[in-house]
Scaffold this active site. Structure first.
Site, short mmCIF file in Angstrom:
data_model
loop_
_atom_site.label_atom_id
_atom_site.label_comp_id
_atom_site.label_asym_id
_atom_site.label_seq_id
_atom_site.Cartn_x
_atom_site.Cartn_y
_atom_site.Cartn_z
N HIS A 41 -9.80 -10.58 4.53
CA HIS A 41 -8.41 -10.41 4.08
C HIS A 41 -7.65 -11.74 3.99
O HIS A 41 -7.16 -12.14 2.93
CB HIS A 41 -7.62 -9.55 5.08
CG HIS A 41 -8.19 -8.21 5.38
ND1 HIS A 41 -8.26 -7.20 4.46
CD2 HIS A 41 -8.68 -7.69 6.54
CE1 HIS A 41 -8.76 -6.11 5.04
NE2 HIS A 41 -9.02 -6.38 6.30
C1 BDR Z 1 -4.52 -7.51 8.08
O1 BDR Z 1 -4.30 -6.97 9.39
C2 BDR Z 1 -5.02 -7.69 10.36
O2 BDR Z 1 -5.91 -6.83 11.00
C3 BDR Z 1 -5.77 -8.78 9.65
O3 BDR Z 1 -5.69 -10.00 10.35
C4 BDR Z 1 -5.12 -8.88 8.29
O4 BDR Z 1 -4.10 -9.84 8.26
C5 BDR Z 1 -5.38 -6.57 7.28
O5 BDR Z 1 -4.75 -5.34 7.12
#
Ligand code: BDR
Ligand code: CA
Length: 316
Positions: free
Chosen positions: A235
């Protein structure tokens, strides 16, 4: 290189974003926020990763411990108790500077023409900057956000975690008039740390490659258990890529509204994908939707991995 600050809740994939920002952007500082763990832990994790990557000179400023409204509940299901379980890095030698994240961000926007922000956690710090220092809205070159989705969510069926953790803050940021690039789950879930890719990182032979592979093993196991994914989604580094390597993503301008009321939809990014032309909108007497974000709609996963491997190879 593009001057930027990274605001994050480090976090496995935030750690990958730090590595990428440190090598591919002119990284002026990292600010921290609650999210994947308490802000004390996300700050310590940030310092650990900067030290691992030979970036200990990059200043770190600690920020919000809770959202604009309500309280923060630490959910350790995805990132573990420390927020970055999977490899025990030593406690950091350094720590945060004696300035709040909000003051640090505002001061840097003022001092650096063309500064960008990359946000990979809840948007609380950035919303506070934009409301407490309104002059920053015109001075900022843009904000690249990992958050939201044009479709499915993860924190809830329709809401992505970073937006759902502080929808009031997200609403302020998306309505600020600052140019926004939104990199959501609809593209980040297409870039998976598969077992082969983790093996490749581990075989690079440097310490960073080993640590990154261990972290991605933990993160992948959790996402596989929870959502049936074939490997951790990359992500957060994709929000960095949206700034330094925009050729690996395709964006479309659209109106994004943040849902704050719905019993089942709070934290959803309502993306207007209809491509209605202004004439149709007028005929239907709909209010003219005004695009407020460039939203990532496609990604070249192979190109991302090539560039990410180059970043890890360049680390100690
Ligand atoms: C986002 O939420 C967190 O778990 C990760 O770091 C990322 O920024 C994904 O939904
Ligand atoms: Ca994050």
């Amino acid at each position: 290189m593009i001057p930027a600050l990274l605001d994050c809740d480090t976090g496995h994939d935030d750690a990958m974003a730090i590595l990428m920002a440190g090598r591919r952007l002119d990284l002026r500082g990292v600010t921290t926020v609650f999210g994947n763990a308490t802000v004390a832990d996300t700050t310590a994790n940030t310092c650990r990763i900067l030290e691992l990557a030979g970036l200990a000179h990059v200043p770190v400023a600690a920020g919000a411990a809770a959202p604009l409204e309500g309280t923060f509940v630490h959910e350790s299901g995805v990132h573990g108790m420390t927020g970055m379980d999977g490899h025990d890095l030593p406690p950091p030698a350094g720590g945060a500077i004696d300035e709040s994240a909000v003051d640090f961000i505002a001061r840097n926007i003022d001092a650096t023409r063309g500064l960008h922000l990359v946000a990979t956690g809840p948007l609380t710090n950035i919303a506070r900057v934009l409301t407490s220092f309104p002059g920053t809205r015109a001075a900022l070159a843009g904000i690249s956000i990992m958050g939201g989705s044009t479709g499915q969510g993860n924190a809830t069926p329709v809401a992505e975690y970073n937006i759902q953790a502080d929808p009031e803050a997200a609403d302020i940021v998306f309505n600020s008039g600052v140019p926004i690039r939104m990199v959501g789950l609809n593209v980040t879930r297409q870039v998976a740390a598969t077992p082969e890719r983790r093996h490749c990182l581990r075989s690079l032979g440097n310490r960073t490659g080993q640590v990154v592979a261990d972290l991605l093993d933990f993160f992948s196991d959790r996402l596989e258990e929870r959502y049936g994914l074939a490997g951790a989604s990359m992500h957060d580094p994709l929000a960095v890529a949206a700034l330094c390597d925009p050729d690996m993503l395709r964006f479309e301008a659209m109106e994004v509204s943040i849902e704050r009321e719905g019993a089942h939809t709070r934290g959803m990014t309502v993306c207007d994908l209809r491509h209605l032309c202004p004439l149709t909108l007028r005929r239907q007497r709909e209010p003219l939707g005004c695009p407020n974000a460039e939203v990532a709609v496609a990604v070249d996963a192979g190109l991302f991995w090539e560039r990410f491997i180059e970043v890890v190879v360049a680390c100690p």
